[in-house]
Design a protein around this motif. Structure first.
Motif, PDB file in Angstrom:
ATOM      1  N   THR A   1      53.335  46.971  42.727  1.00  0.00           N
ATOM      2  CA  THR A   1      53.643  47.834  41.586  1.00  0.00           C
ATOM      3  C   THR A   1      53.047  47.279  40.300  1.00  0.00           C
ATOM      4  O   THR A   1      52.611  48.041  39.426  1.00  0.00           O
ATOM      5  N   ILE A   2      53.001  45.969  40.167  1.00  0.00           N
ATOM      6  CA  ILE A   2      52.373  45.353  38.989  1.00  0.00           C
ATOM      7  C   ILE A   2      50.880  45.691  38.965  1.00  0.00           C
ATOM      8  O   ILE A   2      50.328  46.010  37.902  1.00  0.00           O
ATOM      9  N   VAL A   3      50.230  45.642  40.119  1.00  0.00           N
ATOM     10  CA  VAL A   3      48.809  45.999  40.189  1.00  0.00           C
ATOM     11  C   VAL A   3      48.613  47.452  39.760  1.00  0.00           C
ATOM     12  O   VAL A   3      47.696  47.776  38.986  1.00  0.00           O
ATOM     13  N   LYS A   4      49.495  48.343  40.234  1.00  0.00           N
ATOM     14  CA  LYS A   4      49.406  49.753  39.842  1.00  0.00           C
ATOM     15  C   LYS A   4      49.605  49.907  38.335  1.00  0.00           C
ATOM     16  O   LYS A   4      48.956  50.742  37.697  1.00  0.00           O
ATOM     17  N   HIS A   5      50.501  49.103  37.777  1.00  0.00           N
ATOM     18  CA  HIS A   5      50.751  49.137  36.329  1.00  0.00           C
ATOM     19  C   HIS A   5      49.502  48.709  35.565  1.00  0.00           C
ATOM     20  O   HIS A   5      49.128  49.336  34.560  1.00  0.00           O
ATOM     21  N   ILE A   6      48.851  47.662  36.044  1.00  0.00           N
ATOM     22  CA  ILE A   6      47.623  47.172  35.391  1.00  0.00           C
ATOM     23  C   ILE A   6      46.562  48.272  35.372  1.00  0.00           C
ATOM     24  O   ILE A   6      45.920  48.524  34.349  1.00  0.00           O
ATOM     25  N   VAL A   7      46.416  48.956  36.510  1.00  0.00           N
ATOM     26  CA  VAL A   7      45.403  50.014  36.610  1.00  0.00           C
ATOM     27  C   VAL A   7      45.787  51.214  35.748  1.00  0.00           C
ATOM     28  O   VAL A   7      44.970  51.738  34.980  1.00  0.00           O
TER      29      VAL A   7
ATOM     30  N   GLU B   1      47.722  51.459  33.176  1.00  0.00           N
ATOM     31  CA  GLU B   1      47.733  51.185  31.744  1.00  0.00           C
ATOM     32  C   GLU B   1      46.342  50.818  31.211  1.00  0.00           C
ATOM     33  O   GLU B   1      46.166  50.600  30.016  1.00  0.00           O
ATOM     34  N   GLY B   2      45.378  50.737  32.116  1.00  0.00           N
ATOM     35  CA  GLY B   2      44.017  50.427  31.697  1.00  0.00           C
ATOM     36  C   GLY B   2      43.844  49.013  31.170  1.00  0.00           C
ATOM     37  O   GLY B   2      42.985  48.750  30.322  1.00  0.00           O
ATOM     38  N   LEU B   3      44.657  48.091  31.688  1.00  0.00           N
ATOM     39  CA  LEU B   3      44.550  46.701  31.234  1.00  0.00           C
ATOM     40  C   LEU B   3      43.272  46.080  31.772  1.00  0.00           C
ATOM     41  O   LEU B   3      42.883  46.309  32.915  1.00  0.00           O
ATOM     42  N   SER B   4      42.622  45.298  30.948  1.00  0.00           N
ATOM     43  CA  SER B   4      41.350  44.681  31.305  1.00  0.00           C
ATOM     44  C   SER B   4      41.489  43.174  31.438  1.00  0.00           C
ATOM     45  O   SER B   4      42.561  42.604  31.171  1.00  0.00           O
ATOM     46  N   LYS B   5      40.401  42.534  31.803  1.00  0.00           N
ATOM     47  CA  LYS B   5      40.382  41.090  31.952  1.00  0.00           C
ATOM     48  C   LYS B   5      40.867  40.418  30.671  1.00  0.00           C
ATOM     49  O   LYS B   5      40.394  40.729  29.583  1.00  0.00           O
TER      50      LYS B   5
ATOM     51  N   ILE C   1      51.878  36.151  30.497  1.00  0.00           N
ATOM     52  CA  ILE C   1      51.194  36.509  31.740  1.00  0.00           C
ATOM     53  C   ILE C   1      49.990  37.377  31.385  1.00  0.00           C
ATOM     54  O   ILE C   1      50.109  38.357  30.643  1.00  0.00           O
ATOM     55  N   TYR C   2      48.833  37.022  31.932  1.00  0.00           N
ATOM     56  CA  TYR C   2      47.595  37.717  31.588  1.00  0.00           C
ATOM     57  C   TYR C   2      46.865  38.189  32.846  1.00  0.00           C
ATOM     58  O   TYR C   2      47.012  37.599  33.927  1.00  0.00           O
ATOM     59  N   VAL C   3      46.068  39.240  32.662  1.00  0.00           N
ATOM     60  CA  VAL C   3      45.172  39.676  33.738  1.00  0.00           C
ATOM     61  C   VAL C   3      44.057  38.643  33.844  1.00  0.00           C
ATOM     62  O   VAL C   3      43.491  38.223  32.835  1.00  0.00           O
ATOM     63  N   SER C   4      43.752  38.235  35.075  1.00  0.00           N
ATOM     64  CA  SER C   4      42.726  37.213  35.285  1.00  0.00           C
ATOM     65  C   SER C   4      41.371  37.669  34.749  1.00  0.00           C
ATOM     66  O   SER C   4      41.047  38.855  34.729  1.00  0.00           O
TER      67      SER C   4
ATOM     68  N   LYS D   1      39.209  52.411  37.859  1.00  0.00           N
ATOM     69  CA  LYS D   1      40.019  53.624  37.770  1.00  0.00           C
ATOM     70  C   LYS D   1      39.255  54.860  38.206  1.00  0.00           C
ATOM     71  O   LYS D   1      39.839  55.786  38.768  1.00  0.00           O
ATOM     72  N   ASP D   2      37.958  54.906  37.937  1.00  0.00           N
ATOM     73  CA  ASP D   2      37.165  56.085  38.264  1.00  0.00           C
ATOM     74  C   ASP D   2      36.794  56.057  39.739  1.00  0.00           C
ATOM     75  O   ASP D   2      35.729  55.599  40.138  1.00  0.00           O
TER      76      ASP D   2
END
Length: 236
Positions: free
Chosen positions: A21-27, A29-33, A75-78, A94-95
């Motif tokens: 679910t965290i991975v889905k949240h990252i995607v 929300e458009g979170l980047s590196k 906590i940060y996206v790698s 995302k695309d």
């Protein structure tokens, strides 16, 4: 973003479901590196889980190079998001329509030639392995079971039969593409896969490299056309 009971795979632990679910949240929300996630308290509220579950999920994602925990900071996206099953980080694109197009283009450049080389260079033992693996894929499809892993092994055997030593390093891309195609097509292409695999095997058995090339092209184009229609209908 609370975890719904119907979404929980009975085989997975709550921590594993939370990690997904965290991975889905990252995607979503458009979170980047390098982007920072909400703090622990907010994440627990968003995900509907306790601190211990969240921390275990974060630990899992850190070990898979998706998250980085900076003590005292957050906590940060790698900077290099990716997991063992997804070495190039396709999960975070995302695309999906563009991803399908680009993956098919990559496969079209590579795999027809692989099939042609397999027809030229295959040994009797390798052919038996390929025929056996094709039968395994068919049996799983007929039983309504996931055939992603078996399908990947089928294509891996083609790479082995080609005699090219570089292909093992490129196979993770192909395998991720196969998984993505099966997932997006919701396995509706399964019976087409049976016929298309048979055509590839028949051409290789006969040693007809042009036919093997063409059979692989037909297989990939059928995937592309169908999946792009699925993406269009689902407004990806």
């Amino acid at each position: 973003m609370e975890i719904k009971k119907e979404d929980m795979d009975s085989i997975k632990s709550l921590s594993e479901v939370t990690a997904d679910t965290i991975v889905k949240h990252i995607v979503s929300e458009g979170l980047s590196k390098g982007d920072k996630l909400p703090n622990e308290k907010i994440l627990c509220e968003l995900l509907g889980v306790g601190r211990s579950t969240l921390r275990e999920a974060v630990r899992m994602l850190s070990s898979r190079n998706i998250l980085v925990v900076k003590h005292g900071s957050g906590i940060y996206v790698s900077d290099k998001p990716g997991v063992a099953q997804d070495p190039l980080g396709f999960t975070f694109i995302k695309d999906k329509k563009r991803l399908v197009h680009d993956l098919v283009e990559f496969r079209m450049i590579l795999e027809p030639r692989v099939a042609a080389l397999a027809a030229q260079n295959r040994t009797k033992e390798q052919l038996i392995k390929l025929e056996t693996q094709a039968a395994v894929v068919e049996e799983l499809i007929e039983q309504g079971k996931s055939h992603a892993q078996a399908d990947s092994e089928f294509h891996s055997l083609l790479g082995e039969m080609s005699g090219n030593s570089v292909l093992p390093n490129l196979e993770p891309i192909i395998f991720k593409a196969i998984d993505l195609f099966i997932d997006l097509s919701q396995s509706k292409l399964s019976h087409d896969t049976i016929g298309e695999h048979r055509a590839i095997v028949d051409a290789i058995r006969s040693g007809k490299s042009v036919d093997a090339n063409d059979a692989m092209v037909a297989h990939l184009l059928n995937n592309k056309i169908f999946i792009l229609k699925v993406l269009e209908l689902e407004n990806f």
